[in-house]
Design a protein around this motif. Structure first.
Motif, mmCIF file in Angstrom:
data_model
loop_
_atom_site.group_PDB
_atom_site.id
_atom_site.type_symbol
_atom_site.label_atom_id
_atom_site.label_comp_id
_atom_site.label_asym_id
_atom_site.label_seq_id
_atom_site.Cartn_x
_atom_site.Cartn_y
_atom_site.Cartn_z
ATOM 1 N N LYS B 15 0.837 -1.203 0.000
ATOM 2 C CA LYS B 15 0.000 0.000 0.000
ATOM 3 C C LYS B 15 0.879 1.264 0.000
ATOM 4 O O LYS B 15 0.619 2.217 -0.727
ATOM 5 C CB LYS B 15 -0.893 -0.029 1.255
ATOM 6 C CG LYS B 15 -2.182 0.733 1.095
ATOM 7 C CD LYS B 15 -3.086 0.457 2.271
ATOM 8 C CE LYS B 15 -4.146 1.541 2.372
ATOM 9 N NZ LYS B 15 -4.931 1.438 3.587
ATOM 10 N N LEU B 16 1.928 1.207 0.828
ATOM 11 C CA LEU B 16 2.850 2.340 0.933
ATOM 12 C C LEU B 16 3.566 2.561 -0.400
ATOM 13 O O LEU B 16 3.678 3.679 -0.877
ATOM 14 C CB LEU B 16 3.860 2.040 2.044
ATOM 15 C CG LEU B 16 4.690 3.179 2.571
ATOM 16 C CD1 LEU B 16 3.807 4.223 3.227
ATOM 17 C CD2 LEU B 16 5.694 2.666 3.598
ATOM 18 N N GLY B 17 4.018 1.445 -1.001
ATOM 19 C CA GLY B 17 4.703 1.518 -2.295
ATOM 20 C C GLY B 17 3.782 2.082 -3.359
ATOM 21 O O GLY B 17 4.183 2.893 -4.184
ATOM 22 N N SER B 18 2.516 1.683 -3.300
ATOM 23 C CA SER B 18 1.546 2.149 -4.279
ATOM 24 C C SER B 18 1.300 3.651 -4.122
ATOM 25 O O SER B 18 1.225 4.393 -5.110
ATOM 26 C CB SER B 18 0.266 1.340 -4.096
ATOM 27 O OG SER B 18 -0.814 1.992 -4.643
ATOM 28 N N SER B 19 1.205 4.125 -2.864
ATOM 29 C CA SER B 19 1.022 5.559 -2.605
ATOM 30 C C SER B 19 2.227 6.337 -3.123
ATOM 31 O O SER B 19 2.076 7.389 -3.750
ATOM 32 C CB SER B 19 0.910 5.841 -1.103
ATOM 33 O OG SER B 19 -0.255 5.287 -0.596
ATOM 34 N N ALA B 20 3.450 5.807 -2.856
ATOM 35 C CA ALA B 20 4.677 6.482 -3.282
ATOM 36 C C ALA B 20 4.744 6.520 -4.810
ATOM 37 O O ALA B 20 5.107 7.547 -5.401
ATOM 38 C CB ALA B 20 5.895 5.769 -2.713
ATOM 39 N N TYR B 21 4.355 5.420 -5.468
ATOM 40 C CA TYR B 21 4.387 5.346 -6.931
ATOM 41 C C TYR B 21 3.431 6.380 -7.530
ATOM 42 O O TYR B 21 3.773 7.102 -8.466
ATOM 43 C CB TYR B 21 4.010 3.933 -7.382
ATOM 44 C CG TYR B 21 4.007 3.773 -8.879
ATOM 45 C CD1 TYR B 21 5.199 3.558 -9.570
ATOM 46 C CD2 TYR B 21 2.821 3.857 -9.611
ATOM 47 C CE1 TYR B 21 5.210 3.441 -10.956
ATOM 48 C CE2 TYR B 21 2.823 3.740 -10.994
ATOM 49 C CZ TYR B 21 4.020 3.520 -11.655
ATOM 50 O OH TYR B 21 4.016 3.408 -13.022
ATOM 51 N N GLU B 22 2.228 6.454 -6.949
ATOM 52 C CA GLU B 22 1.206 7.389 -7.439
ATOM 53 C C GLU B 22 1.698 8.833 -7.275
ATOM 54 O O GLU B 22 1.535 9.668 -8.160
ATOM 55 C CB GLU B 22 -0.070 7.155 -6.614
ATOM 56 C CG GLU B 22 -1.292 7.874 -7.145
ATOM 57 C CD GLU B 22 -2.461 7.768 -6.184
ATOM 58 O OE1 GLU B 22 -2.526 6.816 -5.388
ATOM 59 O OE2 GLU B 22 -3.300 8.677 -6.229
ATOM 60 N N TRP B 23 2.340 9.065 -6.130
ATOM 61 C CA TRP B 23 2.858 10.406 -5.826
ATOM 62 C C TRP B 23 3.904 10.816 -6.877
ATOM 63 O O TRP B 23 3.852 11.905 -7.449
ATOM 64 C CB TRP B 23 3.442 10.389 -4.411
ATOM 65 C CG TRP B 23 4.090 11.653 -3.969
ATOM 66 C CD1 TRP B 23 3.649 12.928 -4.191
ATOM 67 C CD2 TRP B 23 5.294 11.782 -3.213
ATOM 68 N NE1 TRP B 23 4.508 13.832 -3.607
ATOM 69 C CE2 TRP B 23 5.520 13.156 -3.008
ATOM 70 C CE3 TRP B 23 6.191 10.857 -2.684
ATOM 71 C CZ2 TRP B 23 6.620 13.631 -2.296
ATOM 72 C CZ3 TRP B 23 7.278 11.325 -1.970
ATOM 73 C CH2 TRP B 23 7.489 12.698 -1.777
ATOM 74 N N ILE B 24 4.848 9.900 -7.160
ATOM 75 C CA ILE B 24 5.908 10.195 -8.134
ATOM 76 C C ILE B 24 5.304 10.428 -9.521
ATOM 77 O O ILE B 24 5.682 11.367 -10.225
ATOM 78 C CB ILE B 24 6.957 9.053 -8.169
ATOM 79 C CG1 ILE B 24 7.744 9.055 -6.851
ATOM 80 C CG2 ILE B 24 7.901 9.206 -9.347
ATOM 81 C CD1 ILE B 24 8.571 7.815 -6.627
ATOM 82 N N ALA B 25 4.326 9.595 -9.892
ATOM 83 C CA ALA B 25 3.695 9.735 -11.215
ATOM 84 C C ALA B 25 3.022 11.105 -11.331
ATOM 85 O O ALA B 25 3.146 11.777 -12.364
ATOM 86 C CB ALA B 25 2.682 8.620 -11.419
ATOM 87 N N ASN B 26 2.352 11.526 -10.265
ATOM 88 C CA ASN B 26 1.667 12.828 -10.297
ATOM 89 C C ASN B 26 2.673 13.978 -10.384
ATOM 90 O O ASN B 26 2.451 14.954 -11.098
ATOM 91 C CB ASN B 26 0.807 13.006 -9.039
ATOM 92 C CG ASN B 26 -0.420 12.130 -9.081
ATOM 93 O OD1 ASN B 26 -0.868 11.716 -10.146
ATOM 94 N ND2 ASN B 26 -0.988 11.822 -7.932
ATOM 95 N N ILE B 27 3.778 13.848 -9.657
ATOM 96 C CA ILE B 27 4.790 14.906 -9.666
ATOM 97 C C ILE B 27 5.476 14.975 -11.035
ATOM 98 O O ILE B 27 5.740 16.055 -11.557
ATOM 99 C CB ILE B 27 5.783 14.722 -8.494
ATOM 100 C CG1 ILE B 27 5.052 15.129 -7.214
ATOM 101 C CG2 ILE B 27 7.041 15.564 -8.680
ATOM 102 C CD1 ILE B 27 5.837 15.030 -5.968
ATOM 103 N N ARG B 28 5.697 13.823 -11.647
ATOM 104 C CA ARG B 28 6.290 13.797 -12.994
ATOM 105 C C ARG B 28 5.370 14.502 -13.974
ATOM 106 O O ARG B 28 5.816 15.269 -14.818
ATOM 107 C CB ARG B 28 6.498 12.349 -13.462
ATOM 108 C CG ARG B 28 7.714 11.696 -12.857
ATOM 109 C CD ARG B 28 7.982 10.367 -13.500
ATOM 110 N NE ARG B 28 8.449 10.533 -14.878
ATOM 111 C CZ ARG B 28 8.813 9.525 -15.659
ATOM 112 N NH1 ARG B 28 8.765 8.291 -15.207
ATOM 113 N NH2 ARG B 28 9.236 9.738 -16.873
ATOM 114 N N ALA B 29 4.067 14.228 -13.833
ATOM 115 C CA ALA B 29 3.088 14.846 -14.743
ATOM 116 C C ALA B 29 3.099 16.368 -14.556
ATOM 117 O O ALA B 29 3.081 17.119 -15.533
ATOM 118 C CB ALA B 29 1.698 14.288 -14.484
ATOM 119 N N ALA B 30 3.177 16.817 -13.307
ATOM 120 C CA ALA B 30 3.196 18.263 -13.028
ATOM 121 C C ALA B 30 4.454 18.897 -13.609
ATOM 122 O O ALA B 30 4.403 19.989 -14.178
ATOM 123 C CB ALA B 30 3.120 18.500 -11.522
ATOM 124 N N ALA B 31 5.587 18.191 -13.483
ATOM 125 C CA ALA B 31 6.859 18.736 -13.974
ATOM 126 C C ALA B 31 6.878 18.872 -15.498
ATOM 127 O O ALA B 31 7.597 19.702 -16.044
ATOM 128 C CB ALA B 31 8.012 17.855 -13.510
#
Lengths: 130, 63
Positions: B15-31
């Motif tokens: 669950k933690l890994g999934s949250s971290a993955y989602e977070w990184i994906a969202n930040i990449r999209a913003a960048a």
């Protein structure tokens, strides 16, 4: 788990630092503001999700992290503070888009400073969740 | 830490890994953003904020 979080944070900061240049004709202040708001929301959300998952343990072992999470959750104008800070800066950005004067740009930069301060504090606490 | 403890922790780690993955994906999209938000993107962002405010992890501890 701590390693995973640190790695995630490093990658996130790497991608954050690697922001692309806005396209020609686009207002850099607006694009950067939207990037900041987006990154801040996703970081607050990820931090609160992780803290919530270990809420009891965090409150017992890292009370300052839990206290900060509760501060982000505290209702301000009927919404959690973290969301309220972002919404308020977004309203300033919308006002700037309607009137792109140097004065409204300064107001936008000030509003973003509040978001960036909360973002920086969140990133600091995020690395402490084990 | 024993195998049983690791197995017991596995769902949390996933669950933690999934949250971290989602977070990184969202930040990449913003960048990658290079244009100002359209009205649709602005509305989608506001909807995301409205929805988050109702989620359990955004709620304070009961007093």
């Amino acid at each position: 788990m701590k390693f995973l979080l640190r790695l995630s944070l490093c990658l996130a900061l790497f991608f954050q630092a690697g922001c692309k240049t806005p396209n020609a004709g686009q207002d850099v202040a607006v694009v950067r503001a939207e990037q900041t708001l987006s990154i801040a929301f996703d970081t607050f959300d990820a931090f609160l999700k992780m803290e919530h998952q270990y809420r009891k343990e965090t409150a017992e072992r890292m009370p300052e992290v839990h206290k900060f999470a509760e501060w982000l959750r505290e209702p301000v104008d009927g919404k959690p503070r973290g969301i309220s800070i972002i919404e308020s800066a977004n309203k300033v950005k919308t006002a700037y888009k309607a009137n792109r004067s140097p004065e409204s740009k300064v107001t936008l930069i000030s509003a973003l400073a509040a978001v960036e301060s909360a973002l920086s504090e969140t990133q600091k606490h995020l690395t402490r969740i084990k | 830490m024993g195998i049983a403890e690791i197995i017991a922790l596995a769902p949390s780690i996933i669950k933690l890994g999934s949250s971290a993955y989602e977070w990184i994906a969202n930040i990449r999209a913003a960048a990658r953003q290079q244009d100002e938000w359209s009205d649709e993107l602005e509305a989608a962002f506001q909807a995301k904020l409205d929805d988050a405010g109702k989620q359990a992890h955004w709620q304070q501890d009961p007093k």
